[in-house]
Structures are given as structure tokens and as C-alpha cells.
Write an enzyme that holds these catalytic residues in place. Structure first.
Site, mmCIF file in Angstrom:
data_model
loop_
_atom_site.group_PDB
_atom_site.id
_atom_site.type_symbol
_atom_site.label_atom_id
_atom_site.label_comp_id
_atom_site.label_asym_id
_atom_site.label_seq_id
_atom_site.Cartn_x
_atom_site.Cartn_y
_atom_site.Cartn_z
ATOM 1 N N LYS A 34 -26.975 -1.906 2.380
ATOM 2 C CA LYS A 34 -25.537 -2.171 2.304
ATOM 3 C C LYS A 34 -25.346 -3.633 1.952
ATOM 4 O O LYS A 34 -25.874 -4.519 2.622
ATOM 5 C CB LYS A 34 -24.869 -1.850 3.652
ATOM 6 C CG LYS A 34 -23.355 -1.947 3.612
ATOM 7 C CD LYS A 34 -22.739 -1.594 4.953
ATOM 8 C CE LYS A 34 -22.807 -2.719 5.961
ATOM 9 N NZ LYS A 34 -22.011 -3.919 5.627
ATOM 10 N N LYS A 62 -15.069 -3.299 1.526
ATOM 11 C CA LYS A 62 -13.872 -2.995 2.341
ATOM 12 C C LYS A 62 -12.624 -3.077 1.469
ATOM 13 O O LYS A 62 -11.655 -3.782 1.758
ATOM 14 C CB LYS A 62 -13.778 -3.924 3.548
ATOM 15 C CG LYS A 62 -15.006 -3.849 4.427
ATOM 16 C CD LYS A 62 -14.702 -3.778 5.893
ATOM 17 C CE LYS A 62 -15.955 -3.494 6.700
ATOM 18 N NZ LYS A 62 -17.123 -4.333 6.401
ATOM 19 N N ALA A 64 -9.288 -2.774 -0.266
ATOM 20 C CA ALA A 64 -8.001 -2.556 0.401
ATOM 21 C C ALA A 64 -6.864 -3.094 -0.461
ATOM 22 O O ALA A 64 -6.228 -4.091 -0.121
ATOM 23 C CB ALA A 64 -8.001 -3.238 1.770
ATOM 24 N N PRO A 67 -3.755 1.111 -5.824
ATOM 25 C CA PRO A 67 -4.702 2.020 -6.487
ATOM 26 C C PRO A 67 -5.371 1.432 -7.727
ATOM 27 O O PRO A 67 -6.592 1.567 -7.888
ATOM 28 C CB PRO A 67 -3.819 3.234 -6.828
ATOM 29 C CG PRO A 67 -2.780 3.234 -5.761
ATOM 30 C CD PRO A 67 -2.485 1.793 -5.482
ATOM 31 N N GLY A 169 -27.351 -3.206 17.896
ATOM 32 C CA GLY A 169 -28.098 -4.458 18.033
ATOM 33 C C GLY A 169 -27.195 -5.627 18.362
ATOM 34 O O GLY A 169 -26.693 -5.734 19.489
ATOM 35 N N GLY A 172 -24.136 -4.899 20.180
ATOM 36 C CA GLY A 172 -24.294 -4.264 21.499
ATOM 37 C C GLY A 172 -24.517 -2.766 21.504
ATOM 38 O O GLY A 172 -24.832 -2.197 22.549
ATOM 39 N N GLY A 173 -24.338 -2.098 20.356
ATOM 40 C CA GLY A 173 -24.528 -0.637 20.328
ATOM 41 C C GLY A 173 -26.000 -0.254 20.301
ATOM 42 O O GLY A 173 -26.861 -1.067 19.954
ATOM 43 N N ALA A 175 -28.910 2.481 18.865
ATOM 44 C CA ALA A 175 -29.138 3.411 17.759
ATOM 45 C C ALA A 175 -29.123 4.868 18.232
ATOM 46 O O ALA A 175 -28.431 5.719 17.663
ATOM 47 C CB ALA A 175 -30.473 3.088 17.089
ATOM 48 N N ARG A 190 -28.167 -7.984 11.577
ATOM 49 C CA ARG A 190 -28.862 -9.097 12.242
ATOM 50 C C ARG A 190 -30.085 -8.678 13.046
ATOM 51 O O ARG A 190 -31.090 -9.408 13.065
ATOM 52 C CB ARG A 190 -27.866 -9.857 13.147
ATOM 53 C CG ARG A 190 -26.897 -10.717 12.364
ATOM 54 C CD ARG A 190 -25.729 -11.156 13.213
ATOM 55 N NE ARG A 190 -24.809 -10.051 13.484
ATOM 56 C CZ ARG A 190 -23.700 -10.157 14.210
ATOM 57 N NH1 ARG A 190 -23.398 -11.322 14.761
ATOM 58 N NH2 ARG A 190 -22.906 -9.106 14.391
#
Ligand code: 3DU
Length: 213
Positions: A34, A62, A64, A67, A169, A172-173, A175, A190
Site C-alpha cells: 500500500k 484517500k 475525496a 466525481p 501494531g 495497538g490492534g 493481527a 511501522r
């Protein structure tokens, strides 16, 4: 994008040398790269093509806008070898549809963002954003690994669309929690590229994902 390791590398480094070093180390343990603005602004848009020769590239711009502007941005990304793009949904169905048309469906729509501020404006409308992703014909959504219960709730709305999930990571989440809640892929930056051994870190995450299934 082959669902094998179920890890997407968020390559938010700011030099071509670092990008090449990290990708070389982790390419056997991730399914896609990504690319976000930091790397594009540091190295130029040709980095999309270069990275696409190694792995599928998701351009996380992202997107935004109105169109027509969305369409122009997506065309630039896809013509440089991107496999998919990420857009926001709060701009409305016509703007998301413009991305979907220009990317031939290869679009992930941001729903509830993973950082604390994501609760402020994105969380209250995340269910609607997920429904919009589905009705617009997107490939999937971006949903927070920091709140696995939200991944599970959004999964019920989108059915078989894909979920890619950042927040593992550094934010805080975990995997395995994200995968168990219904994510197809975790997105990790990171915790991989800042690790002393990025290849080992990516492998450990891919192993954790396998155990989490
Ligand atoms: O926190 P990390 O370093 O693992 O990076 C996460 C990546 O995912 C980073 O590129 C960021 O821009 C992106 N992202 C989120 O972190 C949260 C979202 O809701 C959407 C994208």
C-alpha cells in the site's frame, strides 16, 4: 492480489532506498504494497510502477473530491500500474461511483478510521459508508483493526466484499483479532518497516494471521 499471507505492507517510508530495502526484505511475506502520499511525495509517482513489478500496489490516496476529479486521480494511479485505490465515502455515491468506474471496481472505501479521532466523525456514519461501498460496486472497505468488533459489524453489512484492516501494531490492534473478526487482510506499516528485522516482523505477522484463522 492473491490471498496468501493476508498481510498488506503500508510502505510509508520517505526514500526510494528505504522502500526498496523494506520491500526486498518482506516480499515473501506480504500479498500487496500500500502506497500513501509520504512515499509518492518523496520519490515521485513512478514508484507505483516500480513497486508494481514486485507486488500488487494499492494506492491509498484517500480520494475525496467531486466525481470528475476523483476519476482523473484514479486514472493516473491505474495507468501507473496500481491494482486498486482507496477512496473516502463521505463525498457521496456519485464520487465513489466515479472511482469505481475508473478503477473497474478495484476500490476500497474507508469506513470507520482506526485512530482515536476516527470515532469522532467516521464512526457514526461507518455503517452507511459500508452500505455505500456495496451499492457502488466497490471491491471492499477499510475497517479498523483497533476495534475488531466494528470489523464484525461492518462485515454483516457488506457480505462477501473484502475488508482490509489497518491499525495493527503501532496503533495497538492485534493481527489475529482483526482476522478473527472478519478481516481478509491486515495492513501494517511501522511494525514492519521500523522493525530491526522487517522481514522477520512481516513473517511473524503472517504466521499470527495463519494461527488466527
Ligand atoms: O499504523 P501503521 O504504521 O501500521 O500504518 C497504517 C497505514 O494505514 C497508514 O498508511 C495509514 O495511512 C493507513 N490507514 C490507517 O492507519 C487508518 C485508516 O483508517 C485508514 C488507513
Amino acid at each position: 492480489m492473491q490471498k496468501k499471507n493476508r498481510v498488506i505492507l503500508a510502505l510509508d517510508v520517505t526514500s526510494r532506498a528505504d522502500a526498496l530495502r523494506v520491500v526486498e526484505a518482506v516480499k515473501g511475506h506480504v500479498d500487496a504494497i500500500k502506497i500513501n502520499w509520504p512515499l509518492i511525495l518523496a520519490t515521485g509517482p513512478d514508484i507505483i510502477r516500480e513497486m508494481s513489478r514486485v507486488k500488487d500496489v494499492i494506492c491509498d490516496f484517500k480520494i475525496a473530491d467531486i466525481p470528475n476529479t476523483n476519476k482523473l486521480i484514479v486514472e493516473q494511479a491505474m495507468s501507473r500500474g496500481a491494482t486498486a485505490v482507496i477512496c473516502h465515502g463521505f463525498t457521496g455515491d456519485d464520487s465513489v461511483k466515479a472511482c469505481v468506474d475508473a478503477a473497474k471496481g478495484q476500490v476500497f472505501v474507508v469506513t470507520e478510521m482506526s485512530h482515536p479521532g476516527g470515532k469522532q466523525f467516521t464512526a457514526p456514519v461507518a455503517d452507511e459508508l459500508a452500505a455505500l461501498a456495496k451499492s457502488a460496486g466497490a471491491r471492499g472497505i477499510v475497517a479498523p483493526a483497533t476495534r475488531p468488533e466494528r470489523i464484525a459489524a461492518l462485515r454483516k453489512i457488506i457480505g462477501s466484499l473484502e475488508i482490509i484492516s489497518p491499525g495493527v501494531g503501532a496503533q495497538g490492534g492485534k493481527a489475529s483479532d482483526a482476522i478473527r473478526a472478519g478481516a481478509d487482510y491486515i495492513i501494517v506499516g511501522r511494525a514492519i518497516y521500523d522493525a530491526p528485522d522487517p522481514g522477520g516482523a512481516a513473517k511473524a505477522l503472517a504466521d499470527e494471521v495463519k494461527d488466527g484463522v
